[in-house]
Design a protein around this motif. Structure first.
Motif, short mmCIF file in Angstrom:
data_model
loop_
_atom_site.label_atom_id
_atom_site.label_comp_id
_atom_site.label_asym_id
_atom_site.label_seq_id
_atom_site.Cartn_x
_atom_site.Cartn_y
_atom_site.Cartn_z
N ALA A 93 0.83 -1.20 0.00
CA ALA A 93 0.00 0.00 0.00
C ALA A 93 0.86 1.25 0.00
O ALA A 93 0.62 2.17 0.75
N GLN A 94 1.89 1.24 -0.86
CA GLN A 94 2.74 2.44 -0.91
C GLN A 94 1.91 3.59 -1.46
O GLN A 94 1.26 3.46 -2.49
N ARG A 95 1.90 4.67 -0.73
CA ARG A 95 1.09 5.81 -1.10
C ARG A 95 1.95 7.04 -1.27
O ARG A 95 3.03 7.12 -0.67
N PRO A 96 1.47 8.03 -2.02
CA PRO A 96 2.26 9.26 -2.16
C PRO A 96 2.42 9.94 -0.80
O PRO A 96 1.58 9.75 0.09
N ALA A 97 3.49 10.73 -0.67
CA ALA A 97 3.70 11.48 0.58
C ALA A 97 2.45 12.31 0.87
O ALA A 97 1.84 12.87 -0.05
N GLY A 98 2.06 12.34 2.10
CA GLY A 98 0.89 13.14 2.49
C GLY A 98 -0.38 12.31 2.61
O GLY A 98 -1.34 12.73 3.26
N VAL A 137 -12.59 13.62 5.32
CA VAL A 137 -11.92 12.81 4.29
C VAL A 137 -11.60 13.73 3.10
O VAL A 137 -12.51 14.36 2.55
N VAL A 138 -10.32 13.82 2.77
CA VAL A 138 -9.90 14.71 1.69
C VAL A 138 -8.97 13.96 0.73
O VAL A 138 -8.44 12.89 1.07
N ASP A 139 -8.74 14.57 -0.44
CA ASP A 139 -7.75 14.00 -1.37
C ASP A 139 -6.40 14.67 -1.11
O ASP A 139 -6.26 15.49 -0.20
N LEU A 140 -5.42 14.33 -1.92
CA LEU A 140 -4.06 14.84 -1.67
C LEU A 140 -3.95 16.35 -1.85
O LEU A 140 -3.02 16.97 -1.35
N ASP A 141 -4.92 16.96 -2.55
CA ASP A 141 -4.91 18.42 -2.70
C ASP A 141 -5.74 19.09 -1.61
O ASP A 141 -5.97 20.31 -1.66
N HIS A 254 2.16 5.10 13.46
CA HIS A 254 2.87 5.99 12.53
C HIS A 254 2.56 7.41 13.01
O HIS A 254 1.43 7.66 13.45
N PRO A 255 3.52 8.34 12.91
CA PRO A 255 3.22 9.70 13.41
C PRO A 255 1.93 10.28 12.83
O PRO A 255 1.20 11.00 13.52
N ALA A 256 1.64 9.95 11.55
CA ALA A 256 0.43 10.52 10.92
C ALA A 256 -0.86 9.92 11.47
O ALA A 256 -1.95 10.37 11.13
N LEU A 257 -0.74 8.91 12.32
CA LEU A 257 -1.96 8.25 12.84
C LEU A 257 -2.22 8.60 14.30
O LEU A 257 -3.09 8.01 14.94
N PHE A 275 -8.41 12.35 7.21
CA PHE A 275 -7.90 11.21 6.45
C PHE A 275 -7.63 11.68 5.02
O PHE A 275 -8.50 12.30 4.40
N VAL A 276 -6.43 11.39 4.54
CA VAL A 276 -6.05 11.84 3.19
C VAL A 276 -5.97 10.62 2.27
O VAL A 276 -5.14 9.72 2.49
N LEU A 277 -6.85 10.58 1.28
CA LEU A 277 -6.90 9.42 0.37
C LEU A 277 -6.01 9.65 -0.84
O LEU A 277 -5.89 10.77 -1.34
N ALA A 278 -5.42 8.55 -1.32
CA ALA A 278 -4.64 8.60 -2.56
C ALA A 278 -5.52 8.11 -3.70
O ALA A 278 -6.34 7.21 -3.50
N ARG A 279 -5.35 8.69 -4.86
CA ARG A 279 -6.12 8.27 -6.04
C ARG A 279 -5.78 6.82 -6.39
O ARG A 279 -4.65 6.38 -6.18
N ALA A 280 -6.77 6.10 -6.92
CA ALA A 280 -6.54 4.72 -7.36
C ALA A 280 -5.51 4.74 -8.48
O ALA A 280 -5.49 5.66 -9.30
#
Ligand code: BEZ
Ligand code: FE
Length: 287
Positions: A93-98, A137-141, A254-257, A275-280
């Motif tokens: 589940a590698q996700r982009p930073a953020g 719940v937000v996206d990366l932007d 994890h610090p972000a949690l 919660f920051v979701l990454a695009r599929a």
């Protein structure tokens, strides 16, 4: 003696093993097993493993297998406590930073949690200190994700899940499924969870005790968020004030949690969490 046997004779067993499986039909399996054998052979040499060590390891693994039942999966617990489950999760589940990190779901998840209205409580027995979780719940932007399905499950104030004590807690206690509003927000009413120890009464628990590893998990709420066009997020919200926060035996912190459960003016606690979701990813599964 045929030529092939001649070539393999005298090779270290791990090399001979790799050569023997080189033509196997399932090459991913063959290479995986050969790599495991090679790593274990290195370990035997490095740790100078003795016959007694080998006997003890096999006795332990036998006990792990014998402890498994319909209700209990000691192998999974072993993988969890060795950090292997978290390592696989991190890789899958590698996700982009953020983006909010993905974590293991744990064994107490039930896929059939009932739908709850915004602001409804998941505490069906009203036992414990009230906690309001305001989730966004937000996206990366930072743009809101409306209509996301937010599934939560947690232990009660005694650190026990509903399916651990079905005779004492109402069915689906502290479980629910919510949907975010147009602003990507949802209000979840619940009770403050307590931390709890992972099972100590089996071979994994005894091994961890001998190794001096504490078994208590810091208090947390499990959350799974599903939204079209985004990778599914399975994660934890951890109570940052829990004394066990730096020693989760499952390596999921994890610090972000980390979250703060602040006293609310009218009693109880409140927690805001984004919660920051990454695009599929095109072509990848949604997880
Ligand atoms: C849990 O967080 O619910 C959990 C995860 C793995 C093992 C035991 C409990
Ligand atoms: Fe849990």
């Amino acid at each position: 003696m045929d030529g092939r046997a001649d070539t393999l004779a005298g090779l270290p067993p791990a090399s001979a093993f790799a050569a023997r499986v080189a033509q196997a039909g399932d090459q991913r399996l063959a290479q995986g097993v050969a790599a495991l054998v090679a790593q274990l052979a290195r370990l035997i040499a490095e740790a100078q493993l003795t016959r007694d060590d080998m006997r003890a390891i096999l006795a332990f693994l036998t006990e792990v297998g014998e402890t498994c039942s319909e209700q209990r999966q000691e192998w999974v617990l072993l993988a969890d406590t060795l950090g292997l489950t978290s390592a696989v999760e991190a890789q899958m589940a590698q996700r982009p930073a953020g983006a909010t990190p993905n974590t293991l779901p744990g064994p107490f998840y039930r896929p059939d949690a009932p739908m709850r209205a915004d602001g409804e409580s998941i505490s069906l027995d009203a036992k414990g200190g009230p906690l309001t979780l305001r989730a966004e719940v937000v996206d990366l932007d930072g743009q809101p994700v409306p209509g996301a399905q937010v599934e939560v499950w947690q232990a009660n104030a005694d650190g026990l899940y509903e399916n651990q004590e079905p005779d004492q807690q109402p069915e689906y206690n502290l479980r629910g499924l919510y949907r975010t509003d147009a602003a990507g927000r949802v209000t979840i009413r619940t009770v403050r969870p307590a931390g709890y120890p992972i099972p100590a009464d089996g071979p994994v628990g005894r091994l961890m005790a001998r190794l001096g590893i504490a078994l208590d998990r810091p208090a947390h709420i499990h959350v799974r968020i599903t939204a079209p066009g985004f990778q599914r997020l399975t994660t934890h919200v951890f109570d940052a004030s829990d004394p066990a926060i730096d020693r989760d035996p499952l390596f999921a912190v994890h610090p972000a949690l980390l979250a703060t459960f602040d006293p609310a003016p009218k009693g109880g606690f409140t927690c805001a969490f984004r919660f920051v979701l990454a695009r599929a990813r095109p072509g990848a599964d949604a997880q």
